[in-house]
Each structure stands twice: as C-alpha cells, then as structure tokens.
Scaffold this motif. Structure first.
Motif, PDB file in Angstrom:
ATOM      1  N   HIS A  95       7.929  -8.742   1.520  1.00 55.19           N
ATOM      2  CA  HIS A  95       6.890  -7.774   1.868  1.00 55.19           C
ATOM      3  C   HIS A  95       7.022  -6.512   1.014  1.00 55.19           C
ATOM      4  O   HIS A  95       6.026  -5.983   0.511  1.00 55.19           O
ATOM      5  N   ASP A  96       8.249  -6.030   0.820  1.00 60.09           N
ATOM      6  CA  ASP A  96       8.477  -4.843  -0.012  1.00 60.09           C
ATOM      7  C   ASP A  96       8.035  -5.082  -1.453  1.00 60.09           C
ATOM      8  O   ASP A  96       7.429  -4.207  -2.071  1.00 60.09           O
ATOM      9  N   GLN A  97       8.326  -6.258  -1.995  1.00 60.18           N
ATOM     10  CA  GLN A  97       7.895  -6.572  -3.357  1.00 60.18           C
ATOM     11  C   GLN A  97       6.375  -6.611  -3.460  1.00 60.18           C
ATOM     12  O   GLN A  97       5.797  -6.128  -4.430  1.00 60.18           O
ATOM     13  N   THR A  98       5.730  -7.173  -2.451  1.00 56.29           N
ATOM     14  CA  THR A  98       4.277  -7.246  -2.449  1.00 56.29           C
ATOM     15  C   THR A  98       3.659  -5.855  -2.379  1.00 56.29           C
ATOM     16  O   THR A  98       2.709  -5.559  -3.097  1.00 56.29           O
ATOM     17  N   ILE A  99       4.211  -4.995  -1.550  1.00 59.66           N
ATOM     18  CA  ILE A  99       3.698  -3.633  -1.406  1.00 59.66           C
ATOM     19  C   ILE A  99       3.932  -2.841  -2.691  1.00 59.66           C
ATOM     20  O   ILE A  99       3.084  -2.054  -3.118  1.00 59.66           O
ATOM     21  N   ARG A 100       5.071  -3.036  -3.334  1.00 64.36           N
ATOM     22  CA  ARG A 100       5.358  -2.324  -4.579  1.00 64.36           C
ATOM     23  C   ARG A 100       4.442  -2.788  -5.720  1.00 64.36           C
ATOM     24  O   ARG A 100       4.133  -2.016  -6.617  1.00 64.36           O
ATOM     25  N   ALA A 101       3.995  -4.036  -5.681  1.00 65.50           N
ATOM     26  CA  ALA A 101       3.138  -4.585  -6.735  1.00 65.50           C
ATOM     27  C   ALA A 101       1.656  -4.352  -6.458  1.00 65.50           C
ATOM     28  O   ALA A 101       0.811  -4.918  -7.139  1.00 65.50           O
ATOM     29  N   LEU A 102       1.351  -3.516  -5.491  1.00 62.92           N
ATOM     30  CA  LEU A 102      -0.033  -3.223  -5.127  1.00 62.92           C
ATOM     31  C   LEU A 102      -0.781  -2.629  -6.310  1.00 62.92           C
ATOM     32  O   LEU A 102      -0.242  -1.807  -7.050  1.00 62.92           O
TER      33      LEU A 102
ATOM     34  N   PRO B 222       7.536   4.413  -0.072  1.00 62.65           N
ATOM     35  CA  PRO B 222       6.673   4.234   1.109  1.00 62.65           C
ATOM     36  C   PRO B 222       5.769   5.435   1.384  1.00 62.65           C
ATOM     37  O   PRO B 222       4.781   5.315   2.086  1.00 62.65           O
ATOM     38  N   GLU B 223       6.081   6.597   0.812  1.00 59.93           N
ATOM     39  CA  GLU B 223       5.274   7.798   1.043  1.00 59.93           C
ATOM     40  C   GLU B 223       4.122   7.937   0.052  1.00 59.93           C
ATOM     41  O   GLU B 223       3.360   8.903   0.137  1.00 59.93           O
ATOM     42  N   ASP B 224       3.975   7.030  -0.899  1.00 61.53           N
ATOM     43  CA  ASP B 224       2.882   7.099  -1.860  1.00 61.53           C
ATOM     44  C   ASP B 224       1.547   7.052  -1.124  1.00 61.53           C
ATOM     45  O   ASP B 224       1.407   6.363  -0.118  1.00 61.53           O
ATOM     46  N   GLN B 225       0.564   7.786  -1.642  1.00 58.84           N
ATOM     47  CA  GLN B 225      -0.749   7.831  -1.017  1.00 58.84           C
ATOM     48  C   GLN B 225      -1.678   6.825  -1.690  1.00 58.84           C
ATOM     49  O   GLN B 225      -1.847   6.835  -2.900  1.00 58.84           O
ATOM     50  N   ILE B 226      -2.258   5.961  -0.878  1.00 64.27           N
ATOM     51  CA  ILE B 226      -3.170   4.932  -1.355  1.00 64.27           C
ATOM     52  C   ILE B 226      -4.556   5.258  -0.805  1.00 64.27           C
ATOM     53  O   ILE B 226      -4.726   5.397   0.401  1.00 64.27           O
ATOM     54  N   THR B 227      -5.529   5.399  -1.680  1.00 68.37           N
ATOM     55  CA  THR B 227      -6.908   5.623  -1.254  1.00 68.37           C
ATOM     56  C   THR B 227      -7.585   4.264  -1.177  1.00 68.37           C
ATOM     57  O   THR B 227      -7.554   3.493  -2.141  1.00 68.37           O
ATOM     58  N   ILE B 228      -8.173   3.981  -0.012  1.00 68.55           N
ATOM     59  CA  ILE B 228      -8.847   2.698   0.171  1.00 68.55           C
ATOM     60  C   ILE B 228     -10.309   2.950   0.539  1.00 68.55           C
ATOM     61  O   ILE B 228     -10.668   4.005   1.054  1.00 68.55           O
TER      62      ILE B 228
ATOM     63  N   LEU C 209     -10.505   6.232   2.791  1.00 69.14           N
ATOM     64  CA  LEU C 209      -9.375   6.682   3.604  1.00 69.14           C
ATOM     65  C   LEU C 209      -8.141   6.780   2.725  1.00 69.14           C
ATOM     66  O   LEU C 209      -7.991   6.045   1.750  1.00 69.14           O
ATOM     67  N   VAL C 210      -7.237   7.676   3.118  1.00 65.22           N
ATOM     68  CA  VAL C 210      -5.952   7.787   2.432  1.00 65.22           C
ATOM     69  C   VAL C 210      -4.877   7.324   3.411  1.00 65.22           C
ATOM     70  O   VAL C 210      -4.793   7.840   4.531  1.00 65.22           O
ATOM     71  N   VAL C 211      -4.101   6.328   2.997  1.00 65.99           N
ATOM     72  CA  VAL C 211      -3.015   5.811   3.827  1.00 65.99           C
ATOM     73  C   VAL C 211      -1.724   5.821   3.015  1.00 65.99           C
ATOM     74  O   VAL C 211      -1.754   5.859   1.784  1.00 65.99           O
ATOM     75  N   GLU C 212      -0.613   5.804   3.716  1.00 64.22           N
ATOM     76  CA  GLU C 212       0.679   5.713   3.030  1.00 64.22           C
ATOM     77  C   GLU C 212       0.971   4.263   2.692  1.00 64.22           C
ATOM     78  O   GLU C 212       0.595   3.355   3.426  1.00 64.22           O
ATOM     79  N   ARG C 213       1.666   4.071   1.597  1.00 66.68           N
ATOM     80  CA  ARG C 213       2.018   2.717   1.153  1.00 66.68           C
ATOM     81  C   ARG C 213       2.846   1.990   2.218  1.00 66.68           C
ATOM     82  O   ARG C 213       2.700   0.796   2.428  1.00 66.68           O
ATOM     83  N   GLY C 214       3.697   2.708   2.919  1.00 65.82           N
ATOM     84  CA  GLY C 214       4.560   2.103   3.935  1.00 65.82           C
ATOM     85  C   GLY C 214       3.821   1.629   5.169  1.00 65.82           C
ATOM     86  O   GLY C 214       4.378   0.907   5.992  1.00 65.82           O
ATOM     87  N   ARG C 215       2.558   2.029   5.343  1.00 60.84           N
ATOM     88  CA  ARG C 215       1.771   1.632   6.510  1.00 60.84           C
ATOM     89  C   ARG C 215       0.902   0.407   6.248  1.00 60.84           C
ATOM     90  O   ARG C 215       0.119   0.003   7.089  1.00 60.84           O
ATOM     91  N   ILE C 216       1.051  -0.187   5.087  1.00 58.86           N
ATOM     92  CA  ILE C 216       0.281  -1.383   4.745  1.00 58.86           C
ATOM     93  C   ILE C 216       1.035  -2.603   5.274  1.00 58.86           C
ATOM     94  O   ILE C 216       2.213  -2.789   5.011  1.00 58.86           O
ATOM     95  N   VAL C 217       0.317  -3.410   6.029  1.00 56.07           N
ATOM     96  CA  VAL C 217       0.929  -4.572   6.668  1.00 56.07           C
ATOM     97  C   VAL C 217       0.747  -5.831   5.847  1.00 56.07           C
ATOM     98  O   VAL C 217       1.661  -6.633   5.711  1.00 56.07           O
TER      99      VAL C 217
END
Length: 114
Positions: free
Chosen positions: A44-51, A80-86, A93-101
C-alpha cells in the motif's frame, strides 16, 4: 536414542511444555496475522508513493476522485503529509497522501484482459 531422551526430559518438566506452547502460538500469530499485514502495508505504501496525476483514488472518508495536482512537502521524497488535489464531480478537494485508501488505474487507461 538421544532424541528420545530429550523428548522424555521435555515432557517430564511442565515448564518446557508451556514454553513450547507459547512459542508455537507466537509463531502461528506471526505467520497468519503479522507477516501478511506487514506485506500488505508495504504494498500500500509503494502504491501511494507511486501516485501520479490522472489516477483515480478513494480517500478514507469515501470520497472518490481523480488526482489533479501533487504538492510534495519535501522535494523528491513522498511523505504522508503531501497535499494531493483531487477532482470529484465538479469540486476540487485537497487531501493528504496518507489519507488515501485505494488507488485505481488512470481514467481512460486500458485495463488488461484476464
């Protein structure tokens, strides 16, 4: 003859039997629970990092959206604190990378046939 003698000594002292039981239970927990969870967490961490931009994601709150922009807090090192705009529907919306499931394939990308 010697293994039989060791087995008799182990069964003669109840502490060895109890100790063996605790070790066996710990080994079962490790191989059935902890190890698969650890492997799943690393994946899961690898997948989130490769976003990347265009990926479809689901947040912990259940919001489904497409990645529009990634703002990293530290250069080159995803945290995990990176800001992702979706974009979800007509909203951004702006969410943190660590909140992506969950991360899905990019929209419009062809999925391989089974």
């Amino acid at each position: 003859m010697y293994p039989t003698l060791l087995l008799l000594q182990a069964t003669a002292n109840p502490i060895y039997g109890t100790l063996f039981m605790y070790v066996a239970i710990a080994a079962i927990f490790y191989f059935i629970l902890w190890r698969p969870q650890q492997r799943q967490r690393k994946q899961h961490d690898q997948t989130i990092r490769a976003l990347k931009r265009g990926d479809e994601i689901v947040t912990a709150g259940g919001i489904v959206g497409e990645v529009v922009h990634i703002k990293e807090q530290t250069a080159g090192q995803p945290t995990p604190e990176d800001q992702i705009t979706i974009r979800s529907g007509e909203s951004r919306l702006v969410v943190e990378r660590g909140r992506i499931v969950r991360v899905g394939a990019a929209r419009g990308a062809a999925t391989p046939a089974p």
